[in-house]
Motif scaffolding. Structure first.
Motif, PDB file in Angstrom:
ATOM      1  N   TYR A  47      34.759  44.397  30.008  1.00  0.00           N
ATOM      2  CA  TYR A  47      34.904  44.034  31.426  1.00  0.00           C
ATOM      3  C   TYR A  47      36.221  44.543  32.006  1.00  0.00           C
ATOM      4  O   TYR A  47      37.275  44.444  31.380  1.00  0.00           O
ATOM      5  CB  TYR A  47      34.824  42.509  31.593  1.00  0.00           C
ATOM      6  CG  TYR A  47      35.224  42.042  32.977  1.00  0.00           C
ATOM      7  CD1 TYR A  47      34.370  42.244  34.056  1.00  0.00           C
ATOM      8  CD2 TYR A  47      36.454  41.427  33.202  1.00  0.00           C
ATOM      9  CE1 TYR A  47      34.730  41.835  35.323  1.00  0.00           C
ATOM     10  CE2 TYR A  47      36.818  41.024  34.469  1.00  0.00           C
ATOM     11  CZ  TYR A  47      35.954  41.231  35.527  1.00  0.00           C
ATOM     12  OH  TYR A  47      36.321  40.833  36.791  1.00  0.00           O
ATOM     13  N   ARG A  48      36.154  45.109  33.202  1.00  0.00           N
ATOM     14  CA  ARG A  48      37.329  45.587  33.912  1.00  0.00           C
ATOM     15  C   ARG A  48      37.365  44.974  35.306  1.00  0.00           C
ATOM     16  O   ARG A  48      36.333  44.879  35.973  1.00  0.00           O
ATOM     17  CB  ARG A  48      37.295  47.115  34.059  1.00  0.00           C
ATOM     18  CG  ARG A  48      37.462  47.865  32.743  1.00  0.00           C
ATOM     19  CD  ARG A  48      38.890  47.718  32.207  1.00  0.00           C
ATOM     20  NE  ARG A  48      39.089  48.502  30.989  1.00  0.00           N
ATOM     21  CZ  ARG A  48      38.823  48.078  29.776  1.00  0.00           C
ATOM     22  NH1 ARG A  48      38.304  46.879  29.592  1.00  0.00           N
ATOM     23  NH2 ARG A  48      39.048  48.845  28.729  1.00  0.00           N
ATOM     24  N   ASN A  49      38.561  44.555  35.726  1.00  0.00           N
ATOM     25  CA  ASN A  49      38.706  44.094  37.096  1.00  0.00           C
ATOM     26  C   ASN A  49      38.511  45.280  38.031  1.00  0.00           C
ATOM     27  O   ASN A  49      39.085  46.343  37.831  1.00  0.00           O
ATOM     28  CB  ASN A  49      40.102  43.499  37.321  1.00  0.00           C
ATOM     29  CG  ASN A  49      40.241  42.150  36.656  1.00  0.00           C
ATOM     30  OD1 ASN A  49      39.323  41.341  36.662  1.00  0.00           O
ATOM     31  ND2 ASN A  49      41.388  41.894  36.052  1.00  0.00           N
ATOM     32  N   GLY A  50      37.689  45.107  39.031  1.00  0.00           N
ATOM     33  CA  GLY A  50      37.468  46.177  40.000  1.00  0.00           C
ATOM     34  C   GLY A  50      37.467  45.620  41.405  1.00  0.00           C
ATOM     35  O   GLY A  50      37.844  44.468  41.631  1.00  0.00           O
ATOM     36  N   ASP A  51      37.047  46.446  42.361  1.00  0.00           N
ATOM     37  CA  ASP A  51      36.925  45.973  43.727  1.00  0.00           C
ATOM     38  C   ASP A  51      35.822  44.916  43.794  1.00  0.00           C
ATOM     39  O   ASP A  51      35.075  44.727  42.848  1.00  0.00           O
ATOM     40  CB  ASP A  51      36.576  47.136  44.661  1.00  0.00           C
ATOM     41  CG  ASP A  51      37.736  48.120  44.789  1.00  0.00           C
ATOM     42  OD1 ASP A  51      38.835  47.776  44.312  1.00  0.00           O
ATOM     43  OD2 ASP A  51      37.537  49.210  45.340  1.00  0.00           O
ATOM     44  N   SER A  52      35.709  44.255  44.949  1.00  0.00           N
ATOM     45  CA  SER A  52      34.674  43.242  45.101  1.00  0.00           C
ATOM     46  C   SER A  52      33.295  43.880  44.928  1.00  0.00           C
ATOM     47  O   SER A  52      33.078  45.037  45.290  1.00  0.00           O
ATOM     48  CB  SER A  52      34.775  42.592  46.483  1.00  0.00           C
ATOM     49  OG  SER A  52      34.648  43.575  47.499  1.00  0.00           O
ATOM     50  N   PHE A  53      32.386  43.137  44.363  1.00  0.00           N
ATOM     51  CA  PHE A  53      31.067  43.673  44.011  1.00  0.00           C
ATOM     52  C   PHE A  53      30.016  43.214  45.011  1.00  0.00           C
ATOM     53  O   PHE A  53      29.963  42.042  45.371  1.00  0.00           O
ATOM     54  CB  PHE A  53      30.689  43.219  42.603  1.00  0.00           C
ATOM     55  CG  PHE A  53      29.299  43.618  42.203  1.00  0.00           C
ATOM     56  CD1 PHE A  53      29.002  44.938  41.941  1.00  0.00           C
ATOM     57  CD2 PHE A  53      28.293  42.671  42.114  1.00  0.00           C
ATOM     58  CE1 PHE A  53      27.718  45.325  41.584  1.00  0.00           C
ATOM     59  CE2 PHE A  53      27.017  43.039  41.753  1.00  0.00           C
ATOM     60  CZ  PHE A  53      26.726  44.361  41.487  1.00  0.00           C
ATOM     61  N   ASP A  54      29.187  44.163  45.453  1.00  0.00           N
ATOM     62  CA  ASP A  54      28.115  43.854  46.400  1.00  0.00           C
ATOM     63  C   ASP A  54      26.817  44.453  45.866  1.00  0.00           C
ATOM     64  O   ASP A  54      26.673  45.676  45.760  1.00  0.00           O
ATOM     65  CB  ASP A  54      28.456  44.446  47.769  1.00  0.00           C
ATOM     66  CG  ASP A  54      27.494  43.984  48.859  1.00  0.00           C
ATOM     67  OD1 ASP A  54      26.390  43.506  48.520  1.00  0.00           O
ATOM     68  OD2 ASP A  54      27.841  44.105  50.044  1.00  0.00           O
ATOM     69  N   LEU A  55      25.882  43.593  45.506  1.00  0.00           N
ATOM     70  CA  LEU A  55      24.597  44.042  44.961  1.00  0.00           C
ATOM     71  C   LEU A  55      23.879  45.017  45.880  1.00  0.00           C
ATOM     72  O   LEU A  55      23.293  46.004  45.438  1.00  0.00           O
ATOM     73  CB  LEU A  55      23.683  42.826  44.752  1.00  0.00           C
ATOM     74  CG  LEU A  55      23.749  42.057  43.433  1.00  0.00           C
ATOM     75  CD1 LEU A  55      23.024  40.741  43.578  1.00  0.00           C
ATOM     76  CD2 LEU A  55      23.153  42.863  42.308  1.00  0.00           C
ATOM     77  N   ARG A  56      23.948  44.748  47.195  1.00  0.00           N
ATOM     78  CA  ARG A  56      23.171  45.541  48.150  1.00  0.00           C
ATOM     79  C   ARG A  56      23.605  47.000  48.176  1.00  0.00           C
ATOM     80  O   ARG A  56      22.807  47.886  48.471  1.00  0.00           O
ATOM     81  CB  ARG A  56      23.301  44.933  49.549  1.00  0.00           C
ATOM     82  CG  ARG A  56      22.679  43.533  49.672  1.00  0.00           C
ATOM     83  CD  ARG A  56      23.119  42.860  50.933  1.00  0.00           C
ATOM     84  NE  ARG A  56      24.572  42.670  50.947  1.00  0.00           N
ATOM     85  CZ  ARG A  56      25.221  42.095  51.951  1.00  0.00           C
ATOM     86  NH1 ARG A  56      24.559  41.664  53.005  1.00  0.00           N
ATOM     87  NH2 ARG A  56      26.528  41.949  51.890  1.00  0.00           N
ATOM     88  N   LYS A  57      24.873  47.263  47.861  1.00  0.00           N
ATOM     89  CA  LYS A  57      25.376  48.641  47.905  1.00  0.00           C
ATOM     90  C   LYS A  57      24.772  49.517  46.814  1.00  0.00           C
ATOM     91  O   LYS A  57      24.835  50.739  46.883  1.00  0.00           O
ATOM     92  CB  LYS A  57      26.907  48.648  47.787  1.00  0.00           C
ATOM     93  CG  LYS A  57      27.612  48.110  49.005  1.00  0.00           C
ATOM     94  CD  LYS A  57      29.117  48.202  48.846  1.00  0.00           C
ATOM     95  CE  LYS A  57      29.833  47.683  50.093  1.00  0.00           C
ATOM     96  NZ  LYS A  57      31.319  47.750  49.924  1.00  0.00           N
ATOM     97  N   MET A  58      24.203  48.899  45.796  1.00  0.00           N
ATOM     98  CA  MET A  58      23.601  49.668  44.705  1.00  0.00           C
ATOM     99  C   MET A  58      22.213  50.187  45.061  1.00  0.00           C
ATOM    100  O   MET A  58      21.709  51.116  44.411  1.00  0.00           O
ATOM    101  CB  MET A  58      23.525  48.816  43.436  1.00  0.00           C
ATOM    102  CG  MET A  58      24.875  48.543  42.802  1.00  0.00           C
ATOM    103  SD  MET A  58      24.755  47.476  41.337  1.00  0.00           S
ATOM    104  CE  MET A  58      23.744  48.464  40.236  1.00  0.00           C
ATOM    105  N   ALA A  59      21.592  49.603  46.073  1.00  0.00           N
ATOM    106  CA  ALA A  59      20.231  49.995  46.450  1.00  0.00           C
ATOM    107  C   ALA A  59      20.263  51.329  47.181  1.00  0.00           C
ATOM    108  O   ALA A  59      20.540  51.396  48.381  1.00  0.00           O
ATOM    109  CB  ALA A  59      19.596  48.909  47.314  1.00  0.00           C
TER     110      ALA A  59
END
Length: 226
Positions: A47-59
């Motif tokens: 696991y790496r700290n990254g920017d905030s994650f948004d499921l919708r952006k993966m679509a």
């Protein structure tokens, strides 16, 4: 003069109280975030700290551009689409939960690939927004023989995903190998890929360019100087 001292004294006292309360709140937040990070590390060793994650952006539709894997990666495209609640209910009925291994209400994304060997395969990502991109792989193969359908769930380690601008990074939770995808039909510069990997905690990437896009980068970079 005495009134002035009293006022000064009271102001200092209030200041100390505010600092103490703020410090306590900060410690509580740190403990919570520390506990949350520990839980994420339990799920994903890499696991790496990254920017905030948004499921919708993966679509979207993605193509591999850069990777670090034990084996050479073929040039391929992915279509990641959102799974609706209606789909989730249908899949739960068709496939079941494989002895409580799969939680369909947490499978929000499905991956399809243009690779021939993966036709007839269903690949879902199981995880939520709170998991910071850590998604378990739900890979189901259907084999039809005469009047019988055989359904197999493949065990595979999870990955951490992150969308950074027009790029998507996937990192294996066990060995730390990674793949970088770009939105089709974009062709990013190598510098953009390096910046994205740094944001994902990878400061010294040593991967391989894919899909013969290196020439495109060279043309792009040469053209920018004219």
């Amino acid at each position: 003069m005495l009134n002035g001292l009293d006022i000064t004294f009271e102001t200092v006292d209030f200041g100390k109280t505010d600092i103490k309360e703020t410090a306590t709140e900060s410690m509580q937040v740190d403990r919570k975030s520390g506990k949350a990070r520990n839980e994420l590390w339990k799920k994903c060793r890499q696991y790496r700290n990254g920017d905030s994650f948004d499921l919708r952006k993966m679509a979207d539709v993605w193509q591999v551009v850069y990777y670090r894997l034990a084996n050479k990666l073929k040039c391929f495209k992915l279509h990641i689409k959102q799974v609706t609640p209606k789909d989730q209910r249908r899949y739960a009925k068709v496939y079941g939960n494989f002895n409580d291994t799969v939680s369909w209400n947490r499978c929000f994304l499905e991956i399809t690939s243009n690779e021939k060997e993966h036709r007839g395969r269903r690949h879902f990502l199981q995880g939520t927004q709170a998991d910071k991109g850590i998604m378990e792989n739900v890979i189901i193969d259907e084999e039809h023989c005469k009047n019988t359908t055989y359904i197999t769930l493949h065990r595979e380690s999870g990955d951490q995903w992150l969308v950074i601008g027009k790029l998507m990074v996937m990192r294996d939770c066990v060995n730390g190998d990674y793949v970088v995808f770009t939105k089709v039909p974009l062709q990013p510069r190598k510098a953009d890929i390096m910046d994205a990997l740094k944001k994902f905690g990878l400061d010294h990437p040593n991967g391989t360019m894919a899909c013969n896009v290196e020439k495109s980068w060279m043309k792009y970079e040469e053209g920018s100087f004219t």
